[in-house]
Scaffold this motif. Structure first.
Motif, PDB file in Angstrom:
ATOM      1  N   ALA A 152       6.605  14.705  -5.781  1.00  0.00           N
ATOM      2  CA  ALA A 152       5.329  15.362  -5.435  1.00  0.00           C
ATOM      3  C   ALA A 152       4.336  15.032  -6.437  1.00  0.00           C
ATOM      4  O   ALA A 152       3.316  14.714  -6.253  1.00  0.00           O
ATOM      5  CB  ALA A 152       5.612  16.879  -5.099  1.00  0.00           C
ATOM      6  N   ARG A 153       4.896  15.231  -7.782  1.00  0.00           N
ATOM      7  CA  ARG A 153       3.991  14.821  -8.936  1.00  0.00           C
ATOM      8  C   ARG A 153       3.785  13.469  -8.932  1.00  0.00           C
ATOM      9  O   ARG A 153       2.367  13.011  -9.138  1.00  0.00           O
ATOM     10  CB  ARG A 153       4.797  15.394 -10.267  1.00  0.00           C
ATOM     11  CG  ARG A 153       4.126  15.121 -11.469  1.00  0.00           C
ATOM     12  CD  ARG A 153       4.478  16.120 -12.634  1.00  0.00           C
ATOM     13  NE  ARG A 153       5.737  15.306 -13.293  1.00  0.00           N
ATOM     14  CZ  ARG A 153       6.964  15.639 -13.171  1.00  0.00           C
ATOM     15  NH1 ARG A 153       7.255  16.727 -12.423  1.00  0.00           N
ATOM     16  NH2 ARG A 153       7.898  14.825 -13.494  1.00  0.00           N
ATOM     17  N   LEU A 154       4.476  12.521  -8.396  1.00  0.00           N
ATOM     18  CA  LEU A 154       3.990  11.098  -8.327  1.00  0.00           C
ATOM     19  C   LEU A 154       2.900  10.869  -7.468  1.00  0.00           C
ATOM     20  O   LEU A 154       2.025  10.107  -7.555  1.00  0.00           O
ATOM     21  CB  LEU A 154       5.094  10.132  -8.351  1.00  0.00           C
ATOM     22  CG  LEU A 154       6.238  10.096  -9.474  1.00  0.00           C
ATOM     23  CD1 LEU A 154       7.327   9.320  -9.115  1.00  0.00           C
ATOM     24  CD2 LEU A 154       5.488   9.185 -10.368  1.00  0.00           C
ATOM     25  N   SER A 155       3.011  11.657  -6.421  1.00  0.00           N
ATOM     26  CA  SER A 155       2.027  11.867  -5.126  1.00  0.00           C
ATOM     27  C   SER A 155       0.685  12.013  -5.791  1.00  0.00           C
ATOM     28  O   SER A 155      -0.301  11.300  -5.589  1.00  0.00           O
ATOM     29  CB  SER A 155       2.494  12.503  -4.073  1.00  0.00           C
ATOM     30  OG  SER A 155       3.628  12.073  -3.500  1.00  0.00           O
ATOM     31  N   LYS A 156       0.650  12.935  -6.663  1.00  0.00           N
ATOM     32  CA  LYS A 156      -0.526  13.528  -7.218  1.00  0.00           C
ATOM     33  C   LYS A 156      -1.053  12.418  -8.013  1.00  0.00           C
ATOM     34  O   LYS A 156      -2.219  12.161  -8.185  1.00  0.00           O
ATOM     35  CB  LYS A 156      -0.368  14.895  -7.756  1.00  0.00           C
ATOM     36  CG  LYS A 156      -1.386  15.481  -8.493  1.00  0.00           C
ATOM     37  CD  LYS A 156      -1.305  16.706  -9.050  1.00  0.00           C
ATOM     38  CE  LYS A 156      -2.661  17.545  -9.587  1.00  0.00           C
ATOM     39  NZ  LYS A 156      -2.179  18.713 -10.243  1.00  0.00           N
ATOM     40  N   PHE A 205      -0.860   9.264  -8.007  1.00  0.00           N
ATOM     41  CA  PHE A 205      -1.328   8.119  -7.305  1.00  0.00           C
ATOM     42  C   PHE A 205      -2.478   8.433  -6.323  1.00  0.00           C
ATOM     43  O   PHE A 205      -2.603   7.627  -5.310  1.00  0.00           O
ATOM     44  CB  PHE A 205       0.129   7.142  -6.700  1.00  0.00           C
ATOM     45  CG  PHE A 205       0.576   6.497  -7.893  1.00  0.00           C
ATOM     46  CD1 PHE A 205       0.000   5.276  -8.255  1.00  0.00           C
ATOM     47  CD2 PHE A 205       1.807   6.738  -8.019  1.00  0.00           C
ATOM     48  CE1 PHE A 205       0.703   4.687  -9.318  1.00  0.00           C
ATOM     49  CE2 PHE A 205       2.505   6.041  -9.049  1.00  0.00           C
ATOM     50  CZ  PHE A 205       1.861   5.065  -9.689  1.00  0.00           C
ATOM     51  N   GLU A 206      -2.782   9.644  -6.404  1.00  0.00           N
ATOM     52  CA  GLU A 206      -3.844  10.321  -5.442  1.00  0.00           C
ATOM     53  C   GLU A 206      -3.439  10.265  -3.875  1.00  0.00           C
ATOM     54  O   GLU A 206      -4.147   9.731  -3.349  1.00  0.00           O
ATOM     55  CB  GLU A 206      -5.175   9.789  -5.686  1.00  0.00           C
ATOM     56  CG  GLU A 206      -5.670  10.063  -7.270  1.00  0.00           C
ATOM     57  CD  GLU A 206      -6.971   9.278  -7.431  1.00  0.00           C
ATOM     58  OE1 GLU A 206      -7.552   8.318  -6.929  1.00  0.00           O
ATOM     59  OE2 GLU A 206      -7.627  10.033  -8.728  1.00  0.00           O
ATOM     60  N   LEU A 207      -2.225  10.430  -3.781  1.00  0.00           N
ATOM     61  CA  LEU A 207      -1.806  10.522  -2.177  1.00  0.00           C
ATOM     62  C   LEU A 207      -1.970  11.848  -1.560  1.00  0.00           C
ATOM     63  O   LEU A 207      -2.749  12.429  -2.101  1.00  0.00           O
ATOM     64  CB  LEU A 207      -0.385  10.059  -2.202  1.00  0.00           C
ATOM     65  CG  LEU A 207       0.057   8.657  -2.910  1.00  0.00           C
ATOM     66  CD1 LEU A 207       1.408   8.133  -3.077  1.00  0.00           C
ATOM     67  CD2 LEU A 207      -0.912   7.554  -2.311  1.00  0.00           C
ATOM     68  N   ALA A 208      -1.176  12.138  -0.698  1.00  0.00           N
ATOM     69  CA  ALA A 208      -1.241  13.347  -0.132  1.00  0.00           C
ATOM     70  C   ALA A 208      -0.933  14.611  -1.165  1.00  0.00           C
ATOM     71  O   ALA A 208      -0.261  14.593  -2.044  1.00  0.00           O
ATOM     72  CB  ALA A 208      -0.329  13.741   1.079  1.00  0.00           C
ATOM     73  N   GLU A 209      -1.665  15.884  -0.798  1.00  0.00           N
ATOM     74  CA  GLU A 209      -1.515  16.707  -1.868  1.00  0.00           C
ATOM     75  C   GLU A 209      -0.317  17.774  -1.356  1.00  0.00           C
ATOM     76  O   GLU A 209      -0.218  18.460  -0.318  1.00  0.00           O
ATOM     77  CB  GLU A 209      -2.740  17.977  -1.661  1.00  0.00           C
ATOM     78  CG  GLU A 209      -2.927  18.840  -2.600  1.00  0.00           C
ATOM     79  CD  GLU A 209      -4.171  19.550  -2.817  1.00  0.00           C
ATOM     80  OE1 GLU A 209      -4.061  20.779  -2.783  1.00  0.00           O
ATOM     81  OE2 GLU A 209      -5.408  19.072  -2.408  1.00  0.00           O
ATOM     82  N   ILE A 210       0.832  17.628  -2.236  1.00  0.00           N
ATOM     83  CA  ILE A 210       1.716  18.326  -2.118  1.00  0.00           C
ATOM     84  C   ILE A 210       2.028  19.682  -3.108  1.00  0.00           C
ATOM     85  O   ILE A 210       1.558  19.256  -4.133  1.00  0.00           O
ATOM     86  CB  ILE A 210       3.002  17.520  -2.024  1.00  0.00           C
ATOM     87  CG1 ILE A 210       3.096  16.357  -1.150  1.00  0.00           C
ATOM     88  CG2 ILE A 210       4.404  18.029  -1.795  1.00  0.00           C
ATOM     89  CD1 ILE A 210       2.799  16.736   0.303  1.00  0.00           C
ATOM     90  N   GLN A 269       0.834  -1.126   0.138  1.00  0.00           N
ATOM     91  CA  GLN A 269       0.145   0.111   0.016  1.00  0.00           C
ATOM     92  C   GLN A 269       0.937   1.405   0.096  1.00  0.00           C
ATOM     93  O   GLN A 269       1.463   1.640   1.184  1.00  0.00           O
ATOM     94  CB  GLN A 269      -1.036  -0.049   1.063  1.00  0.00           C
ATOM     95  CG  GLN A 269      -1.820   1.196   1.383  1.00  0.00           C
ATOM     96  CD  GLN A 269      -2.534   1.261   2.532  1.00  0.00           C
ATOM     97  OE1 GLN A 269      -2.596   0.215   3.311  1.00  0.00           O
ATOM     98  NE2 GLN A 269      -3.102   2.503   2.893  1.00  0.00           N
ATOM     99  N   ILE A 270       1.061   1.897  -1.027  1.00  0.00           N
ATOM    100  CA  ILE A 270       1.773   2.966  -1.168  1.00  0.00           C
ATOM    101  C   ILE A 270       1.124   4.211  -0.574  1.00  0.00           C
ATOM    102  O   ILE A 270       0.150   4.782  -1.067  1.00  0.00           O
ATOM    103  CB  ILE A 270       2.060   3.441  -2.823  1.00  0.00           C
ATOM    104  CG1 ILE A 270       2.711   1.996  -3.672  1.00  0.00           C
ATOM    105  CG2 ILE A 270       3.143   4.405  -2.738  1.00  0.00           C
ATOM    106  CD1 ILE A 270       4.121   1.410  -2.943  1.00  0.00           C
ATOM    107  N   CYS A 271       1.810   4.775   0.492  1.00  0.00           N
ATOM    108  CA  CYS A 271       1.349   5.789   1.334  1.00  0.00           C
ATOM    109  C   CYS A 271       1.743   7.162   0.906  1.00  0.00           C
ATOM    110  O   CYS A 271       1.368   8.184   1.221  1.00  0.00           O
ATOM    111  CB  CYS A 271       1.460   5.529   2.622  1.00  0.00           C
ATOM    112  SG  CYS A 271       0.667   4.047   3.360  1.00  0.00           S
ATOM    113  N   ALA A 272       3.119   7.111   0.462  1.00  0.00           N
ATOM    114  CA  ALA A 272       3.696   8.531   0.025  1.00  0.00           C
ATOM    115  C   ALA A 272       5.047   8.135  -0.944  1.00  0.00           C
ATOM    116  O   ALA A 272       5.683   7.008  -0.977  1.00  0.00           O
ATOM    117  CB  ALA A 272       4.419   9.184   1.150  1.00  0.00           C
ATOM    118  N   CYS A 273       5.211   9.072  -1.772  1.00  0.00           N
ATOM    119  CA  CYS A 273       6.285   9.283  -2.753  1.00  0.00           C
ATOM    120  C   CYS A 273       7.066  10.333  -2.282  1.00  0.00           C
ATOM    121  O   CYS A 273       6.489  11.587  -2.134  1.00  0.00           O
ATOM    122  CB  CYS A 273       6.048   9.493  -4.039  1.00  0.00           C
ATOM    123  SG  CYS A 273       5.215   7.896  -4.670  1.00  0.00           S
ATOM    124  N   VAL A 274       8.294  10.241  -1.901  1.00  0.00           N
ATOM    125  CA  VAL A 274       9.140  11.289  -1.164  1.00  0.00           C
ATOM    126  C   VAL A 274      10.648  11.370  -1.811  1.00  0.00           C
ATOM    127  O   VAL A 274      11.029  10.477  -2.345  1.00  0.00           O
ATOM    128  CB  VAL A 274       9.463  11.204   0.239  1.00  0.00           C
ATOM    129  CG1 VAL A 274      10.084  12.332   0.993  1.00  0.00           C
ATOM    130  CG2 VAL A 274       8.119  10.999   1.018  1.00  0.00           C
TER     131      VAL A 274
END
Length: 407
Positions: free
Chosen positions: A92-96, A98-103, A76-81
């Motif tokens: 941060a773009r990868l977080s967006k 995969f619909e993770l936290a909004e950075i 379960q991918i929770c963050a890309c950092v």
């Protein structure tokens, strides 16, 4: 299994420390790297649960596929950092994606370019004089227009860690610097800024939902040798209350202009005749031992709180203690093959010393400093006063000896 994907890591410093903190937080740690397996041995990266080796970390299509593979295998991918340039906004773009936290992707991306951030902030009073030197510009024309403003700082738009940041006092040195940088960064514009005298500070900033959650002020001691190597850090940086209020107002304006609503960054500022001047903005926490410096001073593990923001959680930044901290970095005065380094254990025995790090391995070629990467040891001390912390650290550094074979 809950996992955090990290893109890139150095072998020490902030980016490496973040891996261990994620592991302590209970996450499965994935490191995407372009380093060879030899450079990321399990002994060096024991906190990493899984490596993903890629030739080009900026190959977004392959990166997305690799992350999807992890998800297919039950992660379960929770963050890309990322805490490494140039991957911060990319993560941060990868977080967006995969619909993770909004950075704040666009803001972090802007901060990755020294020129883009200068252009965005050019109308703010804390922005110093600067100009952009394009590959086909005339040096003679530049001299006619700006000769009276020497000395200058010249840098490529993507410099970090003081790499390729040059001080030039004459038109002859400027010509040499331009030739040198254009060879290393062909077809790229160069940023030329006025050099200002005054104490220099680093400001660590964490923002969550448009609110500044942490602002840490660190005074820097800079070694000027044609480059800019920070060799000393004093936390907390000492300024008058009205100067601090002015600083806070300046930083708030920068964050507002750049649109950083969720994320972290650090700024370098100079206090010039009572006025704050913005030297740089970088879209991540500072490298090296910065997290340790802040934690020894406040009890706040800032890296952990930054990871919380990337996880979509509200950071908790309550001070547990108030110490003065001094960090001293060691450089060397000649080039050679490292035979051995002694004194680490004795340095650690000094009362008040909290941390000693030796960077290079025996057999490595080490040199006089031309970037922050040429700082080879660090001693951190904490005490009730700034003077005591500095004295302890400086005394402890005397124990550390480098033995070199001329090369």
């Amino acid at each position: 299994m809950k996992a955090i994907v990290f893109i890139g890591s150095n072998k020490s410093g902030t980016s490496k420390e973040a891996l261990a903190i994620a592991k302590e937080m209970g996450y499965y740690v994935v490191l995407c790297t372009d380093k060879t397996k030899r450079m990321t041995s399990n002994a060096d990266f024991s906190e990493v649960d899984q490596f993903v080796f890629m030739e080009d970390l900026l190959d977004e299509q392959q990166m997305v596929e690799e992350i999807k593979k992890l998800m297919e295998k039950g992660k379960q991918i929770c963050a890309c950092v990322s805490l490494i340039d140039p991957y911060v906004s990319y993560a941060a773009r990868l977080s967006k994606y995969f619909e993770l936290a909004e950075i704040s992707v666009d803001s972090l991306g802007m901060m990755e370019s020294k020129i883009a951030i200068r252009e965005k902030l050019k109308n703010l009073p804390m922005t110093p004089f600067y100009t952009i030197f394009h590959p086909d510009d005339s040096l003679e024309k530049f001299e006619k227009e700006y000769k009276s403003l020497f000395p200058f700082i010249i840098k490529p738009p993507t410099s970090n860690g003081s790499k390729d940041v040059l001080l030039v006092e004459t038109i002859e040195k400027l010509a040499k610097a331009i030739t040198f940088l254009q060879k290393k960064h062909p077809n790229n514009p160069l940023l030329i800024e006025e050099f200002l005298h005054g104490p220099q500070y680093l400001v660590e900033i964490l923002v969550y939902n448009n609110e500044i959650k942490f602002l840490g002020l660190v005074e820097q001691e800079v070694l000027y040798n044609g480059r800019f190597i920070v060799v000393g850090y004093k936390f907390p940086g000492k300024v008058e209350m009205d100067e601090y209020r002015s600083l806070y107002a300046c930083i708030s304006r920068v964050l507002e202009q750049t649109g950083l609503s969720n994320g972290s960054c650090h700024m370098e500022m100079k206090l010039v005749q009572g006025k704050w001047t913005l030297i740089e903005v970088n879209p991540r926490m500072a490298g090296g031992a910065m997290n340790r410096i802040i934690e020894e001073g406040t009890g706040i593990n800032l890296l952990k709180e930054i990871l919380k923001v990337y996880l979509g959680e509200e950071p908790i930044v309550l001070e547990k203690k108030k110490n003065h901290v001094y960090a001293r970095y060691l450089t060397i005065g000649s080039r050679g093959k490292l035979l051995k380094i002694t004194g680490k254990e004795i340095a650690l025995m000094h009362d008040g010393v909290k941390f000693v790090h030796i960077k290079p391995l025996e057999g490595r070629i080490i040199t006089t400093p031309y970037s922050m990467g040429n700082r080879y040891a660090c001693v951190i001390a904490a005490s009730e006063t700034a003077e005591q912390a500095e004295a302890i650290a400086l005394e402890a550094t005397k124990e550390i000896k480098f033995y070199l074979e001329p090369f």
